[in-house]
Each structure stands twice: as structure tokens, then as C-alpha cells.
Design an enzyme around this catalytic site. Structure first.
Site, PDB file in Angstrom:
ATOM      1  N   TYR A 170      15.904  14.159 -34.652  1.00 44.79           N
ATOM      2  CA  TYR A 170      15.646  15.527 -35.400  1.00 44.79           C
ATOM      3  C   TYR A 170      17.300  15.959 -36.095  1.00 44.79           C
ATOM      4  O   TYR A 170      17.292  16.815 -36.630  1.00 44.79           O
ATOM      5  CB  TYR A 170      15.280  16.556 -34.730  1.00 44.79           C
ATOM      6  CG  TYR A 170      13.620  16.679 -34.469  1.00 44.79           C
ATOM      7  CD1 TYR A 170      13.115  17.535 -34.962  1.00 44.79           C
ATOM      8  CD2 TYR A 170      13.073  15.780 -33.515  1.00 44.79           C
ATOM      9  CE1 TYR A 170      11.655  17.639 -34.791  1.00 44.79           C
ATOM     10  CE2 TYR A 170      11.807  15.717 -33.408  1.00 44.79           C
ATOM     11  CZ  TYR A 170      11.322  16.741 -33.946  1.00 44.79           C
ATOM     12  OH  TYR A 170       9.799  16.582 -33.722  1.00 44.79           O
ATOM     13  N   ARG A 183      12.543  23.496 -38.417  1.00 38.95           N
ATOM     14  CA  ARG A 183      13.124  23.300 -37.066  1.00 38.95           C
ATOM     15  C   ARG A 183      14.178  22.255 -36.972  1.00 38.95           C
ATOM     16  O   ARG A 183      15.221  22.205 -36.196  1.00 38.95           O
ATOM     17  CB  ARG A 183      11.846  22.747 -36.353  1.00 38.95           C
ATOM     18  CG  ARG A 183      12.103  22.002 -35.064  1.00 38.95           C
ATOM     19  CD  ARG A 183      10.863  21.829 -34.203  1.00 38.95           C
ATOM     20  NE  ARG A 183      10.841  20.988 -33.114  1.00 38.95           N
ATOM     21  CZ  ARG A 183      11.407  21.166 -31.949  1.00 38.95           C
ATOM     22  NH1 ARG A 183      11.575  22.511 -31.727  1.00 38.95           N
ATOM     23  NH2 ARG A 183      11.400  20.283 -30.972  1.00 38.95           N
ATOM     24  N   ARG A 217       8.158  25.114 -32.881  1.00 41.40           N
ATOM     25  CA  ARG A 217       7.072  24.484 -33.693  1.00 41.40           C
ATOM     26  C   ARG A 217       6.104  25.737 -34.172  1.00 41.40           C
ATOM     27  O   ARG A 217       6.023  26.706 -33.572  1.00 41.40           O
ATOM     28  CB  ARG A 217       6.448  23.537 -32.865  1.00 41.40           C
ATOM     29  CG  ARG A 217       7.223  22.416 -32.288  1.00 41.40           C
ATOM     30  CD  ARG A 217       6.601  21.647 -31.322  1.00 41.40           C
ATOM     31  NE  ARG A 217       7.695  20.399 -30.736  1.00 41.40           N
ATOM     32  CZ  ARG A 217       8.335  20.607 -29.516  1.00 41.40           C
ATOM     33  NH1 ARG A 217       7.921  21.872 -28.803  1.00 41.40           N
ATOM     34  NH2 ARG A 217       9.057  19.728 -29.255  1.00 41.40           N
ATOM     35  N   HIS A 264      13.260  18.571 -25.849  1.00 35.29           N
ATOM     36  CA  HIS A 264      12.813  17.332 -25.995  1.00 35.29           C
ATOM     37  C   HIS A 264      12.943  16.842 -24.553  1.00 35.29           C
ATOM     38  O   HIS A 264      13.881  17.094 -23.654  1.00 35.29           O
ATOM     39  CB  HIS A 264      13.878  16.290 -26.740  1.00 35.29           C
ATOM     40  CG  HIS A 264      13.413  16.800 -28.244  1.00 35.29           C
ATOM     41  ND1 HIS A 264      14.373  16.660 -29.025  1.00 35.29           N
ATOM     42  CD2 HIS A 264      12.135  17.106 -28.756  1.00 35.29           C
ATOM     43  CE1 HIS A 264      13.783  16.943 -30.257  1.00 35.29           C
ATOM     44  NE2 HIS A 264      12.406  17.279 -30.064  1.00 35.29           N
ATOM     45  N   LYS A 300       5.295  21.770 -25.611  1.00 29.78           N
ATOM     46  CA  LYS A 300       4.306  20.650 -25.107  1.00 29.78           C
ATOM     47  C   LYS A 300       4.078  20.597 -23.777  1.00 29.78           C
ATOM     48  O   LYS A 300       4.907  20.869 -23.037  1.00 29.78           O
ATOM     49  CB  LYS A 300       4.875  19.447 -26.103  1.00 29.78           C
ATOM     50  CG  LYS A 300       4.859  19.463 -27.338  1.00 29.78           C
ATOM     51  CD  LYS A 300       5.119  18.145 -27.934  1.00 29.78           C
ATOM     52  CE  LYS A 300       5.073  17.898 -29.351  1.00 29.78           C
ATOM     53  NZ  LYS A 300       5.686  16.430 -29.869  1.00 29.78           N
ATOM     54  N   HIS A 355       8.172  22.328 -40.636  1.00 28.91           N
ATOM     55  CA  HIS A 355       8.904  21.693 -39.666  1.00 28.91           C
ATOM     56  C   HIS A 355      10.339  21.167 -40.118  1.00 28.91           C
ATOM     57  O   HIS A 355      11.168  21.256 -39.081  1.00 28.91           O
ATOM     58  CB  HIS A 355       7.881  20.162 -39.236  1.00 28.91           C
ATOM     59  CG  HIS A 355       8.270  19.919 -37.908  1.00 28.91           C
ATOM     60  ND1 HIS A 355       7.906  20.676 -36.855  1.00 28.91           N
ATOM     61  CD2 HIS A 355       8.803  18.882 -37.556  1.00 28.91           C
ATOM     62  CE1 HIS A 355       8.255  20.086 -35.670  1.00 28.91           C
ATOM     63  NE2 HIS A 355       9.086  18.732 -35.960  1.00 28.91           N
TER      64      HIS A 355
END
Length: 294
Positions: free
Chosen positions: A257, A225, A138, A248, A162, A222
Site C-alpha cells: 500500500y 486509503r 476501508r 495489517h 477484518k 480504495h
């Protein structure tokens, strides 16, 4: 008219910092709650469900995604007020949950990838793009890459994603080569004039977006990605592997995605055989005649 007093917002800010939330998340949450109070002329800590519904309804120009995001920010705000005994009730319980829009993967095309990489650009910009394309990073993660995060011997890149979770990603040979041209220590993309401070993710996004526009490649950073995940799947990687590489929490997030290529979908349908249990000469699919009645 006197502006409403934003009680408890500073305390909420400090609490979120203590929870180690990202500065971007904290800033955006505070901004949205303050905007809600200012536009509805209410003190956010004392507002009711009618104020919330009225505010969301007053912005028909907002997309479903924006409404869902703002709803989640308000939910976090009122939940915190309740947990810290600053408020007894939670008005969000009466507001309901908005429909979360179905997201579709938007990978750049293979031709666009070639066009983008064939465009003249600064070396640092090219490395940013390669980190998105070949490591699935990201923009916020690209901004924080350091020379110390690269283990060329083991062929891995350590990424803080994250939730501040650190994961390793296998390094593509092209990225190993690119890493040899970047600093062995410190941030690869420092803020101008501040070598010990990384760029903001928004700045990385702006740099890559400008290059994509100049190359006439549609989409956002993005989408690079998205290409990473979609291409992994198309090249034979199973969904569980792609989930690990995308970092994830759930397989459902990864499915968003990944776009199943049209050719693979058509091939899957073409292989369907309603008479697959039949063997020998009788094994053929019945095709009704174009003439006559059933």
C-alpha cells in the site's frame, strides 16, 4: 439437461456464519462455487481437479487477480468438505497455486485530493471521504462507523476491521471537527429507512466513486486509503507505524500500500558514495572521460 445439485452449500453457508465470517465473504464464496458447478455442469462437492482446471482455463477474460481469488474460494470449499468428512480427497492439491499478481499502490495525487475536497457534496459524503483519507478506513469499515466509536477526549476512533478485530486509530483534528457534526449515537451512515442498520460497503463505494468521477479524480475509493499510507510514509512515519495505522497483520501487506515517492528514491541514489571510506583530498568520485578507451 438437468442442472447439477448443489449439495452441502447450505451447510457450508451455516458453518461460515458460525465462524463469524462477513456476509459479503460468505455470499461471494457461495456464488463462485455455484457458478463453477453450473458452468461445468457438475456437482461441486463431487467435482475433480480436471473440472477445476477446465473452468479456470475457460475464462481467459478473467484477470490474474480474479483467478487467484476464485482459486482461494474453491480451496476453502474443498478444505471444508474434507475437514467435515464430506469428502476424503482434496482435488485442489492437484490443481496447483496460481501466480498471485504483484499489486502496485495507486494513491490519488495530492492535487486530486485538493480537487476532490473542493467539490460540492453532501456532508455525509465528505465525512466518508475524510474517514478514508485521514483514518485509512476501508469502505466496509466506513459503513459501520457509529457515534459511540468516537472518543473525542482521547482523540481516537475505534474501528472493527477484518476478522472482527477492534483497533483504535488516532483521530486527525479535521475528523474530530467532522465528528461534532455527526450523530453522537447510532450509525453515521444508516441504510435509508432503516436507522439501526448500516449501509453496505458497496453503497459507500458507489457514493464516493460518483463524487470522485464528478470531481474528475481518477481511481477508486480504495485509492484514498492508499494515499493515507503513502503520505504517512512520505511525511516520515516508519513502516512499522504505518502497519499499525493500516491495521495489517504483516509488514509485507503494508508495503503493498505504500509507494516510495520518486523524489525520495532519487535522493537515496544521489547519496551513494563508492569512496565513502576515503578521507581528505582523495575523496572524490571518479568520472570516466567521454573521450578515449578504457
Amino acid at each position: 439437461m438437468t442442472a447439477p445439485i448443489m449439495v452441502h452449500l447450505d451447510a457450508w453457508r451455516v458453518w461460515q456464519h458460525a465462524q463469524r465470517l462477513s456476509l459479503v465473504t460468505i455470499t461471494e464464496r457461495i456464488r463462485v462455487v455455484a457458478l463453477f458447478g453450473a458452468e461445468m455442469d457438475v456437482e461441486p462437492a463431487r467435482s475433480c481437479d480436471g473440472d477445476i482446471v477446465g473452468w479456470l482455463h475457460s475464462h481467459p477474460e478473467w484477470s490474474d487477480s480474479t483467478v487467484t481469488t476464485y482459486h482461494s474460494y474453491l480451496s476453502s470449499w474443498f478444505k471444508w468438505l474434507q475437514v467435515t468428512d464430506r469428502r476424503e480427497d482434496n482435488p485442489m492439491m492437484k490443481v496447483g497455486t496460481p501466480h498471485y499478481p504483484d499489486r502496485q499502490p495507486r494513491p490519488v495525487s495530492d492535487d486530486d485530493v485538493v480537487r476532490l475536497l473542493s467539490t460540492r457534496m453532501w456532508r455525509s459524503t465528505r465525512v466518508m471521504i475524510l474517514l478514508a483519507l485521514l483514518a485509512g478506513l476501508r469502505v466496509s469499515e466506513i459503513a459501520r462507523v457509529r457515534g459511540e466509536d468516537v472518543d473525542a477526549g482521547a482523540g481516537v476512533l475505534w474501528v472493527k476491521g477484518k476478522g472482527r478485530k477492534v483497533r483504535s486509530i488516532p483521530l486527525h483534528p479535521t475528523l474530530i471537527e467532522a465528528a461534532s457534526t455527526m450523530p453522537a449515537k447510532g450509525y453515521w451512515f444508516p441504510m435509508r429507512g432503516h436507522p439501526h442498520t448500516p449501509m453496505h460497503g458497496k453503497s459507500v463505494s458507489d457514493v464516493v466513486s460518483r463524487t470522485m468521477r464528478r470531481a474528475e479524480v481518477p481511481g477508486t475509493p480504495h485509492c484514498l486509503r492508499h494515499w493515507y499510507a503513502t503520505t504517512l510514509l512520505d511525511d516520515g512515519a516508519d513502516l512499522r507505524t504505518v502497519q499499525e495505522l493500516m491495521r495489517h497483520k504483516t509488514i509485507q501487506s503494508t508495503a503493498v500500500y505504500t509507494k516510495v515517492p520518486d523524489a525520495r528514491r532519487k535522493s537515496a541514489v544521489a547519496r551513494l558514495d563508492p569512496l565513502r571510506s576515503v578521507t581528505g583530498a582523495e575523496h572524490r568520485v571518479y568520472v570516466p572521460s567521454a573521450v578515449g578507451t578504457s
